[in-house]
Design an enzyme around this catalytic site. Structure first.
Site, short mmCIF file in Angstrom:
data_model
loop_
_atom_site.label_atom_id
_atom_site.label_comp_id
_atom_site.label_asym_id
_atom_site.label_seq_id
_atom_site.Cartn_x
_atom_site.Cartn_y
_atom_site.Cartn_z
N TYR A 162 41.84 40.98 74.43
CA TYR A 162 42.76 42.06 74.79
C TYR A 162 42.03 43.41 74.87
O TYR A 162 42.20 44.18 75.82
CB TYR A 162 43.87 42.10 73.74
CG TYR A 162 44.97 43.10 74.01
CD1 TYR A 162 45.97 42.84 74.95
CD2 TYR A 162 45.03 44.31 73.31
CE1 TYR A 162 46.99 43.76 75.20
CE2 TYR A 162 46.03 45.23 73.54
CZ TYR A 162 47.02 44.95 74.48
OH TYR A 162 48.03 45.86 74.70
N LYS A 178 41.62 45.81 78.16
CA LYS A 178 42.15 47.18 78.20
C LYS A 178 41.02 48.21 78.38
O LYS A 178 41.22 49.25 79.00
CB LYS A 178 42.95 47.46 76.92
CG LYS A 178 44.22 46.60 76.80
CD LYS A 178 45.17 46.85 77.96
CE LYS A 178 46.49 46.14 77.81
NZ LYS A 178 47.42 46.42 78.92
P1 NDP Z 1 56.26 42.99 76.41
O1 NDP Z 1 55.64 41.72 75.90
O2 NDP Z 1 57.48 43.50 75.76
O3 NDP Z 1 56.56 42.84 77.99
C1 NDP Z 1 55.53 42.41 78.83
C2 NDP Z 1 56.03 42.44 80.25
O4 NDP Z 1 54.97 41.98 81.09
C3 NDP Z 1 57.21 41.51 80.49
O5 NDP Z 1 58.11 42.12 81.38
C4 NDP Z 1 56.57 40.28 81.13
O6 NDP Z 1 57.39 39.60 82.07
C5 NDP Z 1 55.42 40.91 81.89
N1 NDP Z 1 54.35 39.96 82.13
C6 NDP Z 1 53.57 39.34 81.21
N2 NDP Z 1 52.71 38.51 81.81
C7 NDP Z 1 52.95 38.59 83.14
C8 NDP Z 1 52.41 37.96 84.29
N3 NDP Z 1 51.42 37.07 84.19
N4 NDP Z 1 52.91 38.29 85.50
C9 NDP Z 1 53.92 39.19 85.61
N5 NDP Z 1 54.47 39.82 84.57
C10 NDP Z 1 54.00 39.51 83.34
O7 NDP Z 1 55.07 44.06 76.38
P2 NDP Z 1 55.10 45.64 76.12
O8 NDP Z 1 56.25 46.25 76.85
O9 NDP Z 1 54.91 45.88 74.69
O10 NDP Z 1 53.73 46.05 76.83
C11 NDP Z 1 53.64 46.56 78.14
C12 NDP Z 1 52.20 46.97 78.40
O11 NDP Z 1 51.82 47.95 77.44
C13 NDP Z 1 51.21 45.83 78.28
O12 NDP Z 1 50.19 45.96 79.24
C14 NDP Z 1 50.65 46.02 76.89
O13 NDP Z 1 49.36 45.48 76.77
C15 NDP Z 1 50.63 47.52 76.80
N6 NDP Z 1 50.59 48.03 75.43
C16 NDP Z 1 51.60 47.75 74.57
C17 NDP Z 1 51.54 48.22 73.27
C18 NDP Z 1 52.60 47.98 72.26
O14 NDP Z 1 52.41 48.38 71.10
N7 NDP Z 1 53.72 47.35 72.60
C19 NDP Z 1 50.37 49.01 72.81
C20 NDP Z 1 49.39 49.24 73.81
C21 NDP Z 1 49.50 48.77 75.07
P3 NDP Z 1 58.76 38.80 81.64
O15 NDP Z 1 59.65 39.81 80.97
O16 NDP Z 1 59.31 38.36 82.94
O17 NDP Z 1 58.31 37.72 80.72
#
Ligand code: NDP
Length: 248
Positions: free
Chosen positions: A156, A160
């Site tokens: 990860y 990133k």
């Molecule tokens: P969530 O796990 O809550 O949501 C992830 C989203 O990404 C979902 O909508 C999911 O789709 C979609 N997704 C995952 N894999 C795929 C794929 N292969 N193709 C298309 N869509 C995909 O994550 P967060 O909202 O927490 O995170 C969002 C972003 O922020 C990410 O990039 C994460 O790495 C980054 N981030 C988050 C942090 C945190 O503390 N939460 C901290 C730092 C960065 P579906 O809903 O359809 O399953």
């Protein structure tokens, strides 16, 4: 504020969490939104919420961002459906946490393919219309894990950090066409991604955050709205860290 009036934004991973908050925020400021998620149900659910806020402003699309051919087809469809594209937010992301000695190649590949290659696929699919119209905003959602590293997350953190390198290189490529490219690096935000972490880890992380609280999806959406808006016209190749002071 109506900073996105007459603009179209494509947001990946918008079915839940941070991506959904970004979709709602940009729509609340006038954007029409292509809601992209892995599952049809989640994409539809966010699109319905956006349409309730701003009628007929959103469409839902399901795709695996790691699938280059499917993304290329989808980008052509989105361009056809909306005409122009002004904002791309590469937000889709996953974790497969394990210590490096126990990490499988599949854990490594799935995280790199989704988080890093997925962004590259959407950039290749959507940069041309932005260049042609001499306006665009690309925002890649990185993480403090890409800045300072996190044990158990070599895959990860690499993905990133990779997004930050991609952001800077692409910013240089597209600057002459008035397309800016920036990254937003969230700290610990309360979503499905962080919900399942053990309480002991949450307590430890909390102790590292000067503002002494976890972030909310809306904190990231506000930062993305700024960096994706016309207001940020002199900012490119930067990383905006939104983490309560964790990584300063
Ligand atoms: P969530 O796990 O809550 O949501 C992830 C989203 O990404 C979902 O909508 C999911 O789709 C979609 N997704 C995952 N894999 C795929 C794929 N292969 N193709 C298309 N869509 C995909 O994550 P967060 O909202 O927490 O995170 C969002 C972003 O922020 C990410 O990039 C994460 O790495 C980054 N981030 C988050 C942090 C945190 O503390 N939460 C901290 C730092 C960065 P579906 O809903 O359809 O399953």
């Amino acid at each position: 504020m109506n900073r996105f009036l007459d603009q179209v934004a494509v947001i990946t991973g918008a079915g839940r969490g941070i991506g959904k908050a970004i979709a709602l925020r940009l729509a609340s400021e006038g954007a029409r939104v292509a809601v992209v998620s892995r599952t049809e149900a989640n994409a539809q659910s966010t699109a319905s919420e956006v349409n309730a806020l701003r009628p007929e402003s959103a469409r839902a699309y399901a795709v695996d961002v790691a699938d280059s051919e499917a993304v290329a087809d989808l980008c052509s469809r989105i361009i056809k459906d909306f005409g122009k594209i002004h904002v791309l937010v590469n937000n889709a992301g996953i974790t497969r946490d394990r210590l490096s000695m126990r990490m499988s190649e599949e854990d490594w590949n799935s995280v790199l393919d989704t988080n890093l290659k997925g962004a590259f696929h959407f950039i290749q699919g959507l940069e041309r219309p932005m260049m042609k119209q001499s306006y665009g905003r690309i925002v890649n959602i990185s993480s403090v894990s890409g800045l300072i590293g996190q044990a158990g997350q070599v895959n990860y953190s690499a993905s990133k950090a990779g997004l930050i390198g991609l952001t800077k290189a692409l910013a240089r490529e597209l600057a002459g066409r008035n397309v800016t490219v920036n990254a937003v690096a969230p700290g610990f935000i309360t979503t499905d991604m962080t919900d399942h972490l053990p309480d002991a880890m949450k307590t430890h992380v909390l102790s590292l955050i000067p503002l002494a609280k976890f972030g909310e999806c809306e904190d990231i959406a506000g930062a993305v709205a700024f960096i994706a808006s016309p207001e940020s016209k002199y900012i490119t190749g930067q990383v905006l860290t939104v983490d309560g002071g964790m990584a300063m």
